[in-house]
Design a protein around this motif. Structure first.
Motif, PDB file in Angstrom:
ATOM      1  N   UNK A  91       0.948  -1.282   0.061  1.00 32.48           N
ATOM      2  CA  UNK A  91       0.055  -0.086   0.010  1.00 32.48           C
ATOM      3  C   UNK A  91       0.939   1.200   0.145  1.00 32.48           C
ATOM      4  N   UNK A  92       2.195   1.074   0.400  1.00 34.59           N
ATOM      5  CA  UNK A  92       3.132   2.377   0.433  1.00 34.59           C
ATOM      6  C   UNK A  92       4.400   1.713   0.257  1.00 34.59           C
ATOM      7  N   UNK A  93       5.325   2.510  -0.607  1.00 29.05           N
ATOM      8  CA  UNK A  93       6.314   2.079  -0.966  1.00 29.05           C
ATOM      9  C   UNK A  93       7.641   2.120   0.254  1.00 29.05           C
ATOM     10  N   UNK A  94       7.185   1.344   1.404  1.00 31.54           N
ATOM     11  CA  UNK A  94       7.969   1.130   2.624  1.00 31.54           C
ATOM     12  C   UNK A  94       7.949  -0.130   3.043  1.00 31.54           C
ATOM     13  N   UNK A  95       9.301  -0.394   3.843  1.00 31.70           N
ATOM     14  CA  UNK A  95       9.350  -1.691   4.673  1.00 31.70           C
ATOM     15  C   UNK A  95       9.996  -1.285   5.858  1.00 31.70           C
ATOM     16  N   UNK A 117       3.248  -2.277  11.791  1.00 32.95           N
ATOM     17  CA  UNK A 117       3.395  -2.777  10.488  1.00 32.95           C
ATOM     18  C   UNK A 117       2.202  -3.435   9.789  1.00 32.95           C
ATOM     19  N   UNK A 118       1.571  -4.195  10.587  1.00 32.29           N
ATOM     20  CA  UNK A 118       0.473  -4.762  10.359  1.00 32.29           C
ATOM     21  C   UNK A 118      -0.727  -4.015  10.015  1.00 32.29           C
ATOM     22  N   UNK A 119      -0.943  -3.008  10.832  1.00 31.30           N
ATOM     23  CA  UNK A 119      -1.961  -2.031  10.653  1.00 31.30           C
ATOM     24  C   UNK A 119      -1.958  -1.210   9.370  1.00 31.30           C
ATOM     25  N   UNK A 120      -0.621  -0.874   8.974  1.00 28.08           N
ATOM     26  CA  UNK A 120      -0.339  -0.413   7.753  1.00 28.08           C
ATOM     27  C   UNK A 120      -0.131  -0.850   6.666  1.00 28.08           C
ATOM     28  N   UNK A 141       0.758 -11.326  13.840  1.00 29.58           N
ATOM     29  CA  UNK A 141       0.057 -11.052  12.256  1.00 29.58           C
ATOM     30  C   UNK A 141       1.013 -10.352  11.474  1.00 29.58           C
ATOM     31  N   UNK A 142       0.394  -9.862  10.298  1.00 27.79           N
ATOM     32  CA  UNK A 142       0.997  -9.110   9.382  1.00 27.79           C
ATOM     33  C   UNK A 142       2.057  -9.870   8.434  1.00 27.79           C
ATOM     34  N   UNK A 143       2.543  -9.144   7.367  1.00 27.28           N
ATOM     35  CA  UNK A 143       3.487  -9.391   6.740  1.00 27.28           C
ATOM     36  C   UNK A 143       4.974  -9.529   7.387  1.00 27.28           C
TER      37      UNK A 143
END
Length: 246
Positions: A91-95, A117-120, A141-143
């Motif tokens: 969703x955004x170019x961020x990690x 991070x999961x929320x974003x 959870x999350x990636x």
């Protein structure tokens, strides 16, 4: 005069912690808030770089030279900042980059960052030297990605990668620039160890930061959670960071 004074006088209600956080308007504000909350050695570990911090300053300067180009009178009814990375949408170019010893700043540590991070909807990269285990972070959870050092003990590295795969981590991030740990001069001056040692030389600083100290004392001991019980050392006894990695 009293009527005029009443018209401009406002006494806002007492703010909650969340409301106080909302008043931090920039990364610089967050940095100052962290500096007030954390003991000096902990803040310097998070804030500092290697040697004389020349590269750190140049990185900041390079980032500040990157600016957005304003484009006016454009149709902005459908703004989409999403992209793809490694063949998967973002969703955004961020990690979220890997940072070790996260629980040194707050008891919730890596789990709190993983939740954010999961929320974003962006991946969170867990450090090899995290203070929360591969499996416990997976439960948030999350990636998830996993950062790997090239240690001499290849069997241990292989074991951690297998654990990450089993826990659903989707990528590994290989660190190639830490053949020898940088000499972090701020840490050397402070005598920083992990877990933090609260002795006669640090008790005053700990007393000046009661929220951090109370959080440290009432939470689980800070350990290198992914190597607990291994010969490389898990932080059961204080270790100096450069000696550990080197």
């Amino acid at each position: 005069m009293l009527a005029a004074l009443r018209s401009v006088t406002r006494f806002p209600p007492r703010r909650s912690r969340g409301a106080r956080f909302d008043r931090l308007t920039s990364v610089a504000d967050l940095r100052l808030a962290a500096q007030r909350r954390l003991p000096a050695a902990v803040f310097d570990y998070i804030d500092g770089g290697a040697e004389g911090e020349v590269t750190l300053r140049r990185n900041v300067e390079a980032f500040e030279r990157t600016t957005f180009v304003p484009r006016v009178l454009r149709d902005v009814s459908d703004v989409d900042p999403s992209t793809t990375l490694l063949g998967r949408p973002l969703p955004l170019p961020l990690v979220f980059a890997p940072t070790g010893f996260t629980r040194i700043a707050h008891p919730d540590g890596e789990v709190a960052v993983a939740h954010a991070a999961a929320r974003a909807g962006i991946p969170y990269t867990l450090s090899t030297l995290s203070t929360t285990s591969i499996e416990d972070v997976a439960s948030a959870g999350g990636r998830r990605w996993f950062q790997v050092y090239v240690w001499r003990d290849r069997g241990l590295v292989e074991e951690m990668i297998a654990r990450a795969r089993e826990a659903g981590y989707e990528a590994i991030m290989l660190t190639v620039d830490t053949a020898v740990f940088g000499r972090r001069e701020r840490d050397v001056r402070r005598g920083l160890t992990l877990p933090p040692a609260i002795g006669l030389d640090t008790v005053v600083d700990a007393a000046r930061h009661p929220r951090w100290t109370w959080g440290l004392l009432r939470s689980e001991p800070i350990r290198f959670a992914n190597v607990t019980g291994r010969q490389v050392g898990d932080g059961t006894t204080p270790v100096r960071l450069a000696d550990y990695v080197n």
